[in-house]
Design a protein around this motif. Structure first.
Motif, mmCIF file in Angstrom:
data_model
loop_
_atom_site.group_PDB
_atom_site.id
_atom_site.type_symbol
_atom_site.label_atom_id
_atom_site.label_comp_id
_atom_site.label_asym_id
_atom_site.label_seq_id
_atom_site.Cartn_x
_atom_site.Cartn_y
_atom_site.Cartn_z
ATOM 1 N N VAL A 3 0.572 19.072 -9.335
ATOM 2 C CA VAL A 3 1.958 19.210 -9.342
ATOM 3 C C VAL A 3 2.618 18.621 -7.922
ATOM 4 N N LEU A 4 3.592 17.924 -7.957
ATOM 5 C CA LEU A 4 4.192 17.458 -7.043
ATOM 6 C C LEU A 4 5.581 18.093 -7.004
ATOM 7 N N LEU A 5 6.097 18.767 -5.795
ATOM 8 C CA LEU A 5 7.071 19.511 -5.795
ATOM 9 C C LEU A 5 8.064 19.042 -4.785
ATOM 10 N N ARG A 6 9.243 18.512 -4.881
ATOM 11 C CA ARG A 6 10.137 18.362 -3.691
ATOM 12 C C ARG A 6 11.351 19.433 -3.797
ATOM 13 N N ASN A 7 11.468 20.049 -2.845
ATOM 14 C CA ASN A 7 12.459 20.991 -2.822
ATOM 15 C C ASN A 7 13.875 20.474 -1.870
ATOM 16 N N GLY A 8 14.634 19.954 -2.558
ATOM 17 C CA GLY A 8 15.757 19.511 -1.746
ATOM 18 C C GLY A 8 15.611 17.842 -1.387
ATOM 19 N N TYR A 9 16.418 17.415 -0.625
ATOM 20 C CA TYR A 9 16.615 16.029 -0.451
ATOM 21 C C TYR A 9 15.406 15.612 0.400
ATOM 22 N N GLY A 10 14.842 14.454 0.381
ATOM 23 C CA GLY A 10 13.755 13.844 1.199
ATOM 24 C C GLY A 10 13.500 12.464 1.207
ATOM 25 N N PRO A 11 12.685 11.785 1.662
ATOM 26 C CA PRO A 11 12.080 10.369 1.207
ATOM 27 C C PRO A 11 11.446 10.439 0.064
ATOM 28 N N SER A 12 11.000 9.036 -0.354
ATOM 29 C CA SER A 12 10.122 9.046 -1.500
ATOM 30 C C SER A 12 9.053 10.033 -1.439
ATOM 31 N N LEU A 13 8.733 10.282 -2.797
ATOM 32 C CA LEU A 13 7.630 11.310 -3.058
ATOM 33 C C LEU A 13 6.232 10.576 -2.756
ATOM 34 N N ILE A 14 6.227 9.444 -3.189
ATOM 35 C CA ILE A 14 4.844 8.477 -3.135
ATOM 36 C C ILE A 14 5.125 7.302 -2.520
ATOM 37 N N HIS A 15 4.458 6.993 -1.278
ATOM 38 C CA HIS A 15 4.440 5.794 -0.886
ATOM 39 C C HIS A 15 3.184 5.042 -0.929
ATOM 40 N N TYR A 16 3.214 3.642 -1.154
ATOM 41 C CA TYR A 16 1.792 3.012 -1.682
ATOM 42 C C TYR A 16 2.026 1.523 -1.083
ATOM 43 N N GLY A 17 1.268 1.317 -0.105
ATOM 44 C CA GLY A 17 1.196 -0.177 0.358
ATOM 45 C C GLY A 17 0.667 -0.169 1.819
ATOM 46 N N GLY A 18 1.707 -0.085 2.868
ATOM 47 C CA GLY A 18 1.332 -0.003 4.014
ATOM 48 C C GLY A 18 2.473 0.052 5.100
ATOM 49 N N ASP A 19 2.209 0.396 6.384
ATOM 50 C CA ASP A 19 3.367 0.621 7.219
ATOM 51 C C ASP A 19 3.177 -0.040 8.586
ATOM 52 N N SER A 20 2.426 -0.815 8.819
ATOM 53 C CA SER A 20 2.100 -1.666 9.968
ATOM 54 C C SER A 20 2.856 -2.813 10.020
ATOM 55 N N GLY A 21 3.424 -3.533 9.036
ATOM 56 C CA GLY A 21 3.628 -4.710 9.151
ATOM 57 C C GLY A 21 2.768 -5.991 9.021
ATOM 58 N N GLU A 22 1.362 -5.360 9.213
ATOM 59 C CA GLU A 22 0.317 -6.636 8.932
ATOM 60 C C GLU A 22 -0.185 -6.367 7.361
ATOM 61 N N THR A 23 0.487 -7.168 6.564
ATOM 62 C CA THR A 23 0.193 -7.061 5.247
ATOM 63 C C THR A 23 -1.062 -7.347 4.713
ATOM 64 N N GLU A 24 -1.858 -8.068 5.415
ATOM 65 C CA GLU A 24 -3.178 -8.432 4.925
ATOM 66 C C GLU A 24 -3.896 -7.374 5.028
ATOM 67 N N TYR A 25 -3.752 -6.046 5.533
ATOM 68 C CA TYR A 25 -4.332 -4.777 5.344
ATOM 69 C C TYR A 25 -3.591 -3.891 4.464
ATOM 70 N N TYR A 26 -2.851 -4.291 3.775
ATOM 71 C CA TYR A 26 -2.121 -3.284 2.837
ATOM 72 C C TYR A 26 -2.879 -2.932 1.613
ATOM 73 N N ARG A 27 -2.366 -2.330 0.700
ATOM 74 C CA ARG A 27 -3.311 -1.727 -0.434
ATOM 75 C C ARG A 27 -3.601 -2.850 -1.584
#
Length: 509
Positions: A321-345
């Motif tokens: 069960v994935l529950l979002r109460n009110g406004y917020g960012p994306s529920l599921i983020h998949y990939g990377g956040d460093s900018g070094e894409t060679e290490y992404y999913r």
């Protein structure tokens, strides 16, 4: 239990074969079987061949710090008995248990089922504790790690922590270190900090009001933590008081299984609920509520050798069960956040048999929710047999979209099959702005409904209503693991019954 393992070759080692003998380079990774079925009754009886260390009023040891924690061996149990006041003491475990004889730290509950409390506020430290480095002391309240005086390659193994409430490992609280100095916790401190280990189980604990609830892993290769089971815990209200860099859970390890846990909101809404940089991530049969991202699956940062593992590029999220109460960012983020894409999913997120519910009653114009956010088009999301519902039908200015954008670019490939989707949910944001390079396939083949098909959405009872169009309407799982269990609020489980055909969502008949 400590017997949850991925197939060989999907652990922290690079290379090898799967159980069917296929080389890991092209083999699909597989989640391990469910071994423990809640409700988990933590019987903190001593069953190992080692010593029974009893802690509490009238016991052999009045304080946790009286126990020779630095000398625990396979089959030892430290039993911490409930008392009205908490134990303001730090714990460090670095010994080697075995599968049959783990080292256990467990809580004996009080008369009303109260968990013994390990409290970081003004905690004391046993002087003899052997930390990986003394600089690690501010990183956690309960620490699993390599004892500095052990051979460097010798890691803790088969460690079980269960049945405890763990809280207040966070600034502004302070503790007395092993040298007798009063110091502050690090800003990234954790209720449970695993510096290094193999087969670490965290079960039936309540972890709250820490900077990070759990923090597992500090590096790769010989520092890599492997085979972590997070089971039947209640983890909530952890996070930075003012920023977004700490989370309910933050891991970088290999083979991390979450099951039958309740994840409540983060502290002040800051940080993610689950942030994972690990390989071999399986998130199944949990209740996950709020946080910035509910699940943030990103690139390897310190343990970059994880990228060579096939299991880094396949993640399984099912039966939740994935529950979002009110406004917020994306529920599921998949990939990377460093900018070094060679290490992404750069792989596939298998997202199936989940129930996603967004409470959007209070949305204002231009407040919009995103289910998925992918970092590049090398990230693929296979979403099948899920329920996607909200408390009211979205509008163009208050949209709920399947593919969101990151830095004004909407990337990633989403394939939808066998889902029930509420009317008004759309593939992409209808408000112009983001550059769209990804795509959403299969939305037109979904079952579209007007009202949430649950027993009671208002009461968060997400079992299918009588005659709901979810029943028997699911698509084939195409070789994905069977969904044999379902979450029972809270931290319990039941056997799932789909009937003669697959039912859509996290719950069966």
């Amino acid at each position: 239990m400590t017997g949850l393992l991925f197939a060989a070759g999907c652990t922290g080692e690079i290379g090898g074969t799967t159980t069917d003998g296929a080389p890991t380079g092209g083999a699909r990774t597989r989640p391990p079987p469910v071994v423990n079925i809640p409700p988990v009754h933590i019987d903190c009886a001593h069953v190992g061949s080692g010593k029974d260390h009893q802690v509490g009023p009238g016991k052999e040891f009045e304080a946790i710090g009286d126990v020779p924690l630095e000398s625990l061996v396979a089959g030892d149990t430290v039993r911490i008995f409930w008392r009205p006041e908490g134990y303001h003491e730090k714990i460090m475990i670095g010994g080697q248990g075995t599968a049959e004889q783990p080292i256990r730290i467990c809580g004996v509950p009080g008369p009303g089922g109260e968990l013994p409390v390990i409290d970081g506020e003004d905690a004391t430290t046993r002087p003899e504790l052997d930390f990986p480095f003394d600089g690690h002391q501010p990183r956690g309240l309960v620490i699993v790690g390599h004892k500095h005086d052990d051979p460097y390659e010798l890691a803790p193994s088969h460690i079980t922590i269960e049945g405890l409430e763990i809280r207040n490992a966070s600034p502004p609280f302070r503790f007395t270190d092993k040298a007798g100095e009063v110091v502050s916790y690090a800003r990234n401190a954790a209720g449970i900090f695993v510096e290094r280990g193999d087969h670490v189980t965290i079960r039936a604990c309540e972890v709250r009001e820490n900077a990070n609830g759990l923090f597992v892993g500090t590096g790769g290769r010989e520092l890599l933590t492997t085979n972590v089971l997070i089971e039947s815990n209640y983890i909530h209200d952890n996070g930075d008081l003012t920023g977004d860099n700490q989370h309910n859970v933050y891991n970088e390890a290999s083979n991390v299984v979450y099951q039958f846990n309740r994840f409540g909101p983060t502290r002040n809404g800051n940080g993610n609920n689950i942030k994972e940089r690990s390989a071999g991530v399986v998130i199944r049969y949990n209740w996950i509520e709020d946080g910035a991202h509910l699940v943030d699956l990103v690139d390897a940062q310190e343990a970059t050798d994880l990228v060579a593992l096939p299991s880094f590029h396949e993640t399984f999220i099912y039966g939740n069960v994935l529950l979002r109460n009110g406004y917020g960012p994306s529920l599921i983020h998949y990939g990377g956040d460093s900018g070094e894409t060679e290490y992404y999913r750069k792989g596939t997120l298998h997202f199936f048999s989940n129930t996603v519910f967004v409470r959007n009653d209070t949305y204002e114009d231009y407040q919009r929710s995103e289910v998925f956010e992918a970092s590049t088009n090398d990230e693929r999301i296979d979403a099948r047999n899920n329920v996607f519902a909200s408390s009211r039908e979205p509008t163009e200015l208050r949209a709920i979209t399947f593919l969101g954008d990151r830095d004004e670019v909407a990337a990633g490939i989403i394939a939808l099959a066998g889902n029930w989707i509420m009317k008004g949910w759309v593939a992409l944001d209808p408000v112009p702005g983001a550059k769209v390079v990804g795509r959403v396939d299969g939305l037109e083949g979904s079952i579209i409904g007007v009202d949430p098909p649950f027993v009671s959405a208002a009461d968060l009872d997400f079992t299918p209503a009588a005659g709901a169009p979810l029943l028997g309407a699911g698509a084939s799982l195409d070789g994905l693991p069977a969904v044999e269990h379902q979450y029972v609020p809270h931290q319990q489980a039941g056997a799932r019954n789909d009937g003669p055909a697959l039912t859509i969502g996290a719950f069966g008949l």
